[in-house]
Design an enzyme around this catalytic site. Structure first.
Site, PDB file in Angstrom:
ATOM      1  N   TYR A 149       0.910  -1.185  -0.079  1.00 30.17           N
ATOM      2  CA  TYR A 149       0.128   0.109   0.144  1.00 30.17           C
ATOM      3  C   TYR A 149       0.830   1.405   0.003  1.00 30.17           C
ATOM      4  O   TYR A 149       0.684   2.442  -1.042  1.00 30.17           O
ATOM      5  CB  TYR A 149      -1.077  -0.215   1.328  1.00 30.17           C
ATOM      6  CG  TYR A 149      -1.937   1.225   1.054  1.00 30.17           C
ATOM      7  CD1 TYR A 149      -2.919   1.716   0.272  1.00 30.17           C
ATOM      8  CD2 TYR A 149      -1.024   2.347   2.708  1.00 30.17           C
ATOM      9  CE1 TYR A 149      -3.685   2.736   0.409  1.00 30.17           C
ATOM     10  CE2 TYR A 149      -2.144   3.260   2.418  1.00 30.17           C
ATOM     11  CZ  TYR A 149      -3.608   3.650   0.501  1.00 30.17           C
ATOM     12  OH  TYR A 149      -4.200   4.753   1.208  1.00 30.17           O
ATOM     13  N   PRO A 179      -3.030  12.087   2.291  1.00 33.49           N
ATOM     14  CA  PRO A 179      -3.480  12.200   4.018  1.00 33.49           C
ATOM     15  C   PRO A 179      -2.828  11.466   4.990  1.00 33.49           C
ATOM     16  O   PRO A 179      -2.793   9.910   4.432  1.00 33.49           O
ATOM     17  CB  PRO A 179      -5.375  12.820   3.420  1.00 33.49           C
ATOM     18  CG  PRO A 179      -5.550  12.520   2.042  1.00 33.49           C
ATOM     19  CD  PRO A 179      -3.565  11.889   1.490  1.00 33.49           C
ATOM     20  N   GLY A 180      -2.948  12.084   6.418  1.00 36.35           N
ATOM     21  CA  GLY A 180      -3.153  10.954   7.399  1.00 36.35           C
ATOM     22  C   GLY A 180      -4.623   9.776   8.254  1.00 36.35           C
ATOM     23  O   GLY A 180      -4.898  10.025   6.954  1.00 36.35           O
ATOM     24  N   LEU A 181      -3.742   9.985   8.787  1.00 38.86           N
ATOM     25  CA  LEU A 181      -5.080   9.596   9.566  1.00 38.86           C
ATOM     26  C   LEU A 181      -6.827  10.083   9.136  1.00 38.86           C
ATOM     27  O   LEU A 181      -7.006  11.086   9.233  1.00 38.86           O
ATOM     28  CB  LEU A 181      -5.400   9.021  11.316  1.00 38.86           C
ATOM     29  CG  LEU A 181      -6.603   8.429  12.076  1.00 38.86           C
ATOM     30  CD1 LEU A 181      -5.704   6.848  12.010  1.00 38.86           C
ATOM     31  CD2 LEU A 181      -6.365   8.609  13.023  1.00 38.86           C
ATOM     32  N   GLY A 183     -10.943   9.120   9.310  1.00 42.46           N
ATOM     33  CA  GLY A 183     -12.155   8.030   9.573  1.00 42.46           C
ATOM     34  C   GLY A 183     -13.041   8.650   9.142  1.00 42.46           C
ATOM     35  O   GLY A 183     -13.761   9.544   7.426  1.00 42.46           O
ATOM     36  N   GLY A 184     -14.459   7.959   8.870  1.00 42.56           N
ATOM     37  CA  GLY A 184     -15.211   7.825   8.638  1.00 42.56           C
ATOM     38  C   GLY A 184     -15.783   7.921   6.874  1.00 42.56           C
ATOM     39  O   GLY A 184     -16.809   8.134   6.295  1.00 42.56           O
ATOM     40  N   GLU A 186     -15.048   3.470   3.990  1.00 38.92           N
ATOM     41  CA  GLU A 186     -14.913   2.952   4.187  1.00 38.92           C
ATOM     42  C   GLU A 186     -12.721   2.245   4.131  1.00 38.92           C
ATOM     43  O   GLU A 186     -13.319   0.640   4.467  1.00 38.92           O
ATOM     44  CB  GLU A 186     -15.313   2.155   2.716  1.00 38.92           C
ATOM     45  CG  GLU A 186     -17.354   2.104   2.996  1.00 38.92           C
ATOM     46  CD  GLU A 186     -17.904   1.656   1.658  1.00 38.92           C
ATOM     47  OE1 GLU A 186     -16.510   1.602   0.840  1.00 38.92           O
ATOM     48  OE2 GLU A 186     -19.483   2.516   1.489  1.00 38.92           O
ATOM     49  N   PHE A 187     -12.580   2.830   4.492  1.00 42.97           N
ATOM     50  CA  PHE A 187     -11.323   2.614   3.965  1.00 42.97           C
ATOM     51  C   PHE A 187     -10.849   1.611   4.832  1.00 42.97           C
ATOM     52  O   PHE A 187     -10.144   0.679   4.673  1.00 42.97           O
ATOM     53  CB  PHE A 187     -10.485   4.014   4.076  1.00 42.97           C
ATOM     54  CG  PHE A 187      -9.217   3.065   3.931  1.00 42.97           C
ATOM     55  CD1 PHE A 187      -8.054   3.282   2.683  1.00 42.97           C
ATOM     56  CD2 PHE A 187      -7.825   3.363   4.967  1.00 42.97           C
ATOM     57  CE1 PHE A 187      -7.091   2.754   2.549  1.00 42.97           C
ATOM     58  CE2 PHE A 187      -6.922   2.771   5.099  1.00 42.97           C
ATOM     59  CZ  PHE A 187      -5.801   3.453   4.026  1.00 42.97           C
TER      60      PHE A 187
HETATM   61  P1  NDP Z   1     -13.373   4.305   0.389  1.00 47.42           P
HETATM   62  O1  NDP Z   1     -13.265   2.843   0.401  1.00 47.42           O
HETATM   63  O2  NDP Z   1     -14.184   4.773   1.596  1.00 47.42           O
HETATM   64  O3  NDP Z   1     -13.300   4.713  -1.565  1.00 47.42           O
HETATM   65  C1  NDP Z   1     -13.241   4.170  -1.873  1.00 47.42           C
HETATM   66  C2  NDP Z   1     -13.387   4.141  -3.167  1.00 47.42           C
HETATM   67  O4  NDP Z   1     -12.820   3.558  -4.181  1.00 47.42           O
HETATM   68  C3  NDP Z   1     -14.700   3.563  -3.174  1.00 47.42           C
HETATM   69  O5  NDP Z   1     -15.442   4.216  -3.807  1.00 47.42           O
HETATM   70  C4  NDP Z   1     -14.925   2.543  -4.076  1.00 47.42           C
HETATM   71  O6  NDP Z   1     -15.651   2.066  -5.100  1.00 47.42           O
HETATM   72  C5  NDP Z   1     -13.227   2.921  -4.865  1.00 47.42           C
HETATM   73  N1  NDP Z   1     -12.653   2.377  -6.124  1.00 47.42           N
HETATM   74  C6  NDP Z   1     -11.695   0.837  -5.033  1.00 47.42           C
HETATM   75  N2  NDP Z   1     -11.833  -0.122  -6.024  1.00 47.42           N
HETATM   76  C7  NDP Z   1     -12.091   0.531  -7.307  1.00 47.42           C
HETATM   77  C8  NDP Z   1     -12.477  -0.300  -8.285  1.00 47.42           C
HETATM   78  N3  NDP Z   1     -10.710  -0.647  -9.282  1.00 47.42           N
HETATM   79  N4  NDP Z   1     -12.368   0.201  -9.892  1.00 47.42           N
HETATM   80  C9  NDP Z   1     -12.909   1.916  -8.995  1.00 47.42           C
HETATM   81  N5  NDP Z   1     -13.782   2.380  -7.985  1.00 47.42           N
HETATM   82  C10 NDP Z   1     -13.301   1.567  -6.822  1.00 47.42           C
HETATM   83  O7  NDP Z   1     -11.572   4.607   1.182  1.00 47.42           O
HETATM   84  P2  NDP Z   1     -11.710   6.454   1.090  1.00 47.42           P
HETATM   85  O8  NDP Z   1     -12.276   6.991   0.793  1.00 47.42           O
HETATM   86  O9  NDP Z   1     -11.278   6.723   2.395  1.00 47.42           O
HETATM   87  O10 NDP Z   1      -9.911   6.583   0.205  1.00 47.42           O
HETATM   88  C11 NDP Z   1      -9.928   7.066  -0.707  1.00 47.42           C
HETATM   89  C12 NDP Z   1      -8.769   7.309  -1.612  1.00 47.42           C
HETATM   90  O11 NDP Z   1      -7.941   8.457  -0.383  1.00 47.42           O
HETATM   91  C13 NDP Z   1      -7.638   6.097  -1.792  1.00 47.42           C
HETATM   92  O12 NDP Z   1      -6.941   6.090  -2.855  1.00 47.42           O
HETATM   93  C14 NDP Z   1      -6.835   5.603  -0.322  1.00 47.42           C
HETATM   94  O13 NDP Z   1      -5.944   5.124  -0.470  1.00 47.42           O
HETATM   95  C15 NDP Z   1      -6.434   7.477  -0.354  1.00 47.42           C
HETATM   96  N6  NDP Z   1      -6.330   7.806   1.716  1.00 47.42           N
HETATM   97  C16 NDP Z   1      -7.086   7.525   2.599  1.00 47.42           C
HETATM   98  C17 NDP Z   1      -7.250   7.577   4.091  1.00 47.42           C
HETATM   99  C18 NDP Z   1      -7.873   6.812   5.068  1.00 47.42           C
HETATM  100  O14 NDP Z   1      -7.605   7.298   5.796  1.00 47.42           O
HETATM  101  N7  NDP Z   1      -9.160   7.108   4.454  1.00 47.42           N
HETATM  102  C19 NDP Z   1      -5.992   8.274   4.126  1.00 47.42           C
HETATM  103  C20 NDP Z   1      -4.877   8.491   2.600  1.00 47.42           C
HETATM  104  C21 NDP Z   1      -4.923   8.033   1.549  1.00 47.42           C
HETATM  105  P3  NDP Z   1     -16.836   0.837  -5.569  1.00 47.42           P
HETATM  106  O15 NDP Z   1     -16.454   0.033  -4.884  1.00 47.42           O
HETATM  107  O16 NDP Z   1     -18.011   1.465  -5.809  1.00 47.42           O
HETATM  108  O17 NDP Z   1     -15.722   0.503  -6.413  1.00 47.42           O
HETATM  109  C1  8X3 Z   2      -4.423   5.849   4.905  1.00 46.71           C
HETATM  110  C2  8X3 Z   2      -3.315   6.323   6.054  1.00 46.71           C
HETATM  111  O1  8X3 Z   2      -1.905   5.796   7.970  1.00 46.71           O
HETATM  112  O2  8X3 Z   2      -3.769   4.153   7.254  1.00 46.71           O
HETATM  113  O3  8X3 Z   2      -3.396   6.287   3.240  1.00 46.71           O
HETATM  114  O4  8X3 Z   2      -2.434   3.960   5.203  1.00 46.71           O
HETATM  115  S1  8X3 Z   2      -3.051   4.933   6.554  1.00 46.71           S
END
Ligand code: NDP
Ligand code: 8X3
Length: 251
Positions: A149, A179-181, A183-184, A186-187
């Site tokens: 990742y 971004p870091g941590l 919430g809220g 589906e990640f």
């Molecule tokens: P979520 O899991 O809430 O949302 C992820 C989104 O990506 C969903 O809409 C999902 O939609 C979509 N997705 C996943 N796989 C695919 C695919 N193969 N094709 C198209 N769409 C896809 O995650 P976040 O909103 O938290 O994260 C968004 C981004 O930010 C990611 O890149 C993540 O790595 C990054 N990030 C997140 C952090 C966090 O702590 N939450 C911090 C830093 C970065 P669907 O399943 O409908 O396709």
């Molecule tokens: C998501 C932030 O710290 O969980 O990109 O990897 S962390």
């Protein structure tokens, strides 16, 4: 000026918040993800300036067909937000599933490359555009279990900077949001294979960033005057900090 954005991963989390923010600000958003029913719900909420697009970013032919597969008046995409991405698992590298590694690379790296390669020529031809990538602090700072990742997000950081090197002198901008941590979204539930209790425990006692905070950062970099390029935005909640480095002592 009304902008047309394509936001991947708009069915949840950051992507949905970014879509909401830009539609509320008067722009038009192509909201892409695999779960069409979620995108349709967003379209019902936000109205005709949101266009739902069922797209799996790991589907190479579908990505290559963009933007020609879009309705004609949606083809000139001003801002591509490469947000779709995921982490799978937190096991150490020697225990992690190779299939999970491949899915992360296919989504976080190849997905971004495909969408960027499909939309960048139009931006260059119009001498106007912005590629906003969703990196992570996981690409800046290592942590146990972050292996692929973090590697995928480090790729995005360097890819963003190298894209900028190619685009120097043009009005096509590139920004990596890290971004870091947060919430809220589906990640973490996705990361832990649907274990929402384990995901919730990660945020216990913290005030993490929210998806709206990320949307605010994206809105800021996009709204700056066209000659201003923010290369990277590294953001953490106040309850998080980098370091210290690990030291394993004997005895
Ligand atoms: P979520 O899991 O809430 O949302 C992820 C989104 O990506 C969903 O809409 C999902 O939609 C979509 N997705 C996943 N796989 C695919 C695919 N193969 N094709 C198209 N769409 C896809 O995650 P976040 O909103 O938290 O994260 C968004 C981004 O930010 C990611 O890149 C993540 O790595 C990054 N990030 C997140 C952090 C966090 O702590 N939450 C911090 C830093 C970065 P669907 O399943 O409908 O396709
Ligand atoms: C998501 C932030 O710290 O969980 O990109 O990897 S962390």
């Amino acid at each position: 000026m009304t902008l047309t954005l394509l936001v991947t991963g708009a069915s949840a989390g950051f992507g949905a918040a970014i879509a909401r923010r830009f539609v509320h600000d008067g722009h038009r958003v192509i909201a892409a993800a695999r779960r069409l029913e979620k995108l349709d719900a967003l379209a019902r909420e936000l109205g005709p300036t949101l266009l739902p697009l069922q797209l799996d970013v790991t589907d190479a032919p579908a990505a290559a067909a963009l933007p020609d597969s879009l309705p004609e008046d949606w083809r000139e995409v001003d801002v591509l937000v490469n947000n779709a991405g995921l982490a799978l698992g937190l096991d150490p590298a020697w225990k992690a599933a190779l299939a999970d590694w491949e899915t992360m690379v296919a989504t976080n790296v190849l997905g971004v490359l495909r969408l960027t390669r499909a939309l960048l020529p139009g931006m260059v031809a119009r001498n106007r555009g912005h590629v906003v990538n969703l990196g992570s602090i996981a690409g800046d700072y290592p942590y146990p279990g972050g292996h692929v990742y973090g590697g995928s997000k480090a790729f995005l950081r360097q890819f963003s900077l190298n894209l900028k090197a190619d685009l120097v002198g043009s009005f096509v901008r590139v920004t990596n949001i890290e971004p870091g941590l947060c919430g809220g979204t589906e990640f973490s539930t996705v990361r832990f294979g649907g274990d929402s209790a384990r995901a919730a425990a990660l945020y216990a006692g913290t005030q993490p960033l929210t998806a709206e905070d990320i949307a605010e950062a994206v809105a800021w970099v996009v709204a700056l005057p066209p000659h201003v390029n923010i290369n990277r935005v590294e953001m953490m909640p106040t309850c998080q900090a980098p370091g210290p480095l690990a030291v394993k002592r004997s005895g």
